[in-house]
Design a protein around this motif. Structure first.
Motif, PDB file in Angstrom:
ATOM      1  N   MET A  16       0.840  -1.211   0.000  1.00  0.00           N
ATOM      2  CA  MET A  16       0.000   0.000   0.000  1.00  0.00           C
ATOM      3  C   MET A  16       0.868   1.251   0.000  1.00  0.00           C
ATOM      4  N   ILE A  17       1.862   1.258   0.863  1.00  0.00           N
ATOM      5  CA  ILE A  17       2.747   2.416   0.974  1.00  0.00           C
ATOM      6  C   ILE A  17       3.474   2.654  -0.349  1.00  0.00           C
ATOM      7  N   LEU A  18       3.989   1.592  -0.925  1.00  0.00           N
ATOM      8  CA  LEU A  18       4.713   1.717  -2.188  1.00  0.00           C
ATOM      9  C   LEU A  18       3.792   2.218  -3.296  1.00  0.00           C
ATOM     10  N   SER A  19       2.578   1.737  -3.289  1.00  0.00           N
ATOM     11  CA  SER A  19       1.607   2.162  -4.303  1.00  0.00           C
ATOM     12  C   SER A  19       1.391   3.680  -4.255  1.00  0.00           C
ATOM     13  N   ILE A  20       1.402   4.238  -3.053  1.00  0.00           N
ATOM     14  CA  ILE A  20       1.242   5.683  -2.902  1.00  0.00           C
ATOM     15  C   ILE A  20       2.510   6.414  -3.342  1.00  0.00           C
ATOM     16  N   LEU A  21       3.647   5.830  -3.012  1.00  0.00           N
ATOM     17  CA  LEU A  21       4.929   6.450  -3.384  1.00  0.00           C
ATOM     18  C   LEU A  21       5.200   6.371  -4.887  1.00  0.00           C
ATOM     19  N   LEU A  22       4.490   5.514  -5.578  1.00  0.00           N
ATOM     20  CA  LEU A  22       4.635   5.415  -7.042  1.00  0.00           C
ATOM     21  C   LEU A  22       4.287   6.748  -7.700  1.00  0.00           C
ATOM     22  N   LYS A  23       3.308   7.422  -7.142  1.00  0.00           N
ATOM     23  CA  LYS A  23       2.831   8.684  -7.704  1.00  0.00           C
ATOM     24  C   LYS A  23       3.797   9.821  -7.439  1.00  0.00           C
ATOM     25  N   GLU A  24       4.231   9.941  -6.183  1.00  0.00           N
ATOM     26  CA  GLU A  24       5.170  10.994  -5.803  1.00  0.00           C
ATOM     27  C   GLU A  24       5.711  10.719  -4.407  1.00  0.00           C
ATOM     28  N   PRO A  25       6.861  11.303  -4.087  1.00  0.00           N
ATOM     29  CA  PRO A  25       7.408  11.127  -2.743  1.00  0.00           C
ATOM     30  C   PRO A  25       6.422  11.654  -1.703  1.00  0.00           C
ATOM     31  N   SER A  26       6.430  11.033  -0.566  1.00  0.00           N
ATOM     32  CA  SER A  26       5.503  11.437   0.486  1.00  0.00           C
ATOM     33  C   SER A  26       6.111  11.131   1.852  1.00  0.00           C
ATOM     34  N   TYR A  27       5.353  11.407   2.890  1.00  0.00           N
ATOM     35  CA  TYR A  27       5.855  11.201   4.254  1.00  0.00           C
ATOM     36  C   TYR A  27       4.758  10.567   5.103  1.00  0.00           C
ATOM     37  N   GLY A  28       5.143  10.151   6.287  1.00  0.00           N
ATOM     38  CA  GLY A  28       4.284   9.364   7.155  1.00  0.00           C
ATOM     39  C   GLY A  28       2.848   9.817   7.304  1.00  0.00           C
ATOM     40  N   TYR A  29       2.702  10.994   7.786  1.00  0.00           N
ATOM     41  CA  TYR A  29       1.349  11.466   8.094  1.00  0.00           C
ATOM     42  C   TYR A  29       0.459  11.514   6.851  1.00  0.00           C
ATOM     43  N   GLN A  30       1.048  11.981   5.753  1.00  0.00           N
ATOM     44  CA  GLN A  30       0.268  12.094   4.515  1.00  0.00           C
ATOM     45  C   GLN A  30      -0.128  10.709   3.983  1.00  0.00           C
ATOM     46  N   ILE A  31       0.803   9.793   4.022  1.00  0.00           N
ATOM     47  CA  ILE A  31       0.528   8.435   3.554  1.00  0.00           C
ATOM     48  C   ILE A  31      -0.588   7.814   4.389  1.00  0.00           C
ATOM     49  N   SER A  32      -0.497   8.023   5.675  1.00  0.00           N
ATOM     50  CA  SER A  32      -1.521   7.518   6.581  1.00  0.00           C
ATOM     51  C   SER A  32      -2.911   8.033   6.204  1.00  0.00           C
ATOM     52  N   ARG A  33      -2.982   9.338   5.936  1.00  0.00           N
ATOM     53  CA  ARG A  33      -4.280   9.919   5.564  1.00  0.00           C
ATOM     54  C   ARG A  33      -4.755   9.419   4.206  1.00  0.00           C
ATOM     55  N   GLU A  34      -3.792   9.247   3.295  1.00  0.00           N
ATOM     56  CA  GLU A  34      -4.167   8.754   1.959  1.00  0.00           C
ATOM     57  C   GLU A  34      -4.757   7.352   2.017  1.00  0.00           C
ATOM     58  N   ILE A  35      -4.134   6.501   2.831  1.00  0.00           N
ATOM     59  CA  ILE A  35      -4.643   5.130   2.960  1.00  0.00           C
ATOM     60  C   ILE A  35      -6.066   5.160   3.497  1.00  0.00           C
ATOM     61  N   LYS A  36      -6.280   6.020   4.465  1.00  0.00           N
ATOM     62  CA  LYS A  36      -7.616   6.147   5.033  1.00  0.00           C
ATOM     63  C   LYS A  36      -8.619   6.663   3.988  1.00  0.00           C
ATOM     64  N   ASN A  37      -8.193   7.651   3.217  1.00  0.00           N
ATOM     65  CA  ASN A  37      -9.081   8.216   2.197  1.00  0.00           C
ATOM     66  C   ASN A  37      -9.385   7.228   1.081  1.00  0.00           C
ATOM     67  N   ILE A  38      -8.329   6.599   0.582  1.00  0.00           N
ATOM     68  CA  ILE A  38      -8.488   5.666  -0.536  1.00  0.00           C
ATOM     69  C   ILE A  38      -9.426   4.520  -0.170  1.00  0.00           C
ATOM     70  N   THR A  39      -9.314   4.064   1.067  1.00  0.00           N
ATOM     71  CA  THR A  39     -10.152   2.931   1.491  1.00  0.00           C
ATOM     72  C   THR A  39     -11.478   3.400   2.098  1.00  0.00           C
ATOM     73  N   GLU A  40     -11.739   4.676   2.001  1.00  0.00           N
ATOM     74  CA  GLU A  40     -12.963   5.272   2.555  1.00  0.00           C
ATOM     75  C   GLU A  40     -13.120   4.940   4.042  1.00  0.00           C
ATOM     76  N   GLY A  41     -11.995   4.999   4.739  1.00  0.00           N
ATOM     77  CA  GLY A  41     -12.023   4.771   6.173  1.00  0.00           C
ATOM     78  C   GLY A  41     -12.057   3.312   6.596  1.00  0.00           C
ATOM     79  N   LYS A  42     -12.066   2.419   5.618  1.00  0.00           N
ATOM     80  CA  LYS A  42     -12.156   0.989   5.963  1.00  0.00           C
ATOM     81  C   LYS A  42     -10.858   0.484   6.582  1.00  0.00           C
ATOM     82  N   TYR A  43      -9.766   1.118   6.217  1.00  0.00           N
ATOM     83  CA  TYR A  43      -8.479   0.701   6.800  1.00  0.00           C
ATOM     84  C   TYR A  43      -7.654   1.906   7.200  1.00  0.00           C
TER      85      TYR A  43
END
Lengths: 119, 119
Positions: A16-43
């Motif tokens: 999951m983390i790598l999939s987000i980093l494929l688009k652009e460099p990122s950092y902890g907090y942002q990745i965390s929020r993205e995972i939550k957003n992408i999964t609509e809060g499911k994970y």
DNA sequence: CTGTCATACTACGATAGACGTAGTACGTTT
DNA sequence: AAACGTACTACGTCTATCGTAGTATGACAG
């Protein structure tokens, strides 16, 4: 209530983390929020899981870190950003293939929705 | 070569075993062969994983054991058979629901076959 | 009747990803 | 000055899985 257990996701947090980093460099907090957003809060990834994944993946050569400020003028907090490497891309693609295989295997033992409630 | 890593399957070995026990009581060696057959050799459960799953699931009340001979006349080797309980059935069905949810989550981060090789 | 093979386990320790708890530190807002 | 959101680090615990090893029985071949 059905929840996602950590054992299920085990081994796919990195993906999951790598999939987000494929688009652009990122950092902890942002990745965390993205995972939550992408999964609509499911994970929602746990902080410790996330940061230990960074350490592991950097050691394995899948990501590289660099420190930068919040904006280009050097204002705001300093953060550790991560960038995916070529090895990381390879690993990610391999994990995608692995997932397809795993899904096929597990689904041979899973009853779908239609099968419920007929007794 | 893409292989199934143990981390992926973690948490679903129990589900596979229960799925087989849903049909009829069975024992270690037979379950092991069934998993191999059902998955067309794609997944082979390790002996230690299998037997420790029995111990754990019996402790959790998902299965019950009984010792029986190979045939009805009391000939052949003695084996420990396992039978699924009602709690085991509930657990299994819950795992099936969990699987659907997990699949949805993971797949949001997975690239499908079509997406490969376009650069 | 002896050895080999398949079956049917048990014991025990190692691994590693995930998680709980806790604490630090900085910047912004009130 | 306090509170809040962000951005981490440290450290210990848990547990499913796995590696290695060993035991024991029955079937079957030579």
């Amino acid at each position: 209530m059905v929840a996602i257990s950590s054992d299920v996701i085990r081994g796919y947090n990195d993906t999951m983390i790598l999939s987000i980093l494929l688009k652009e460099p990122s950092y902890g907090y942002q990745i965390s929020r993205e995972i939550k957003n992408i999964t609509e809060g499911k994970y929602v990834i746990k902080e410790t899981t996330l940061y230990s994944a960074f350490t592991r993946m950097e050691k394995n050569g899948y990501i590289e870190s660099f420190v930068a400020n919040q904006d280009l003028e050097g204002n705001g907090k300093k953060r550790t950003y991560y960038r995916i490497t070529n090895a990381g891309r390879d690993y990610y693609l391999n994990k995608c293939l692995e997932w397809e295989l795993t899904k096929d295997v597990v689904e041979k033992f899973i009853q779908k929705g239609e099968a419920y409630g007929n007794d």
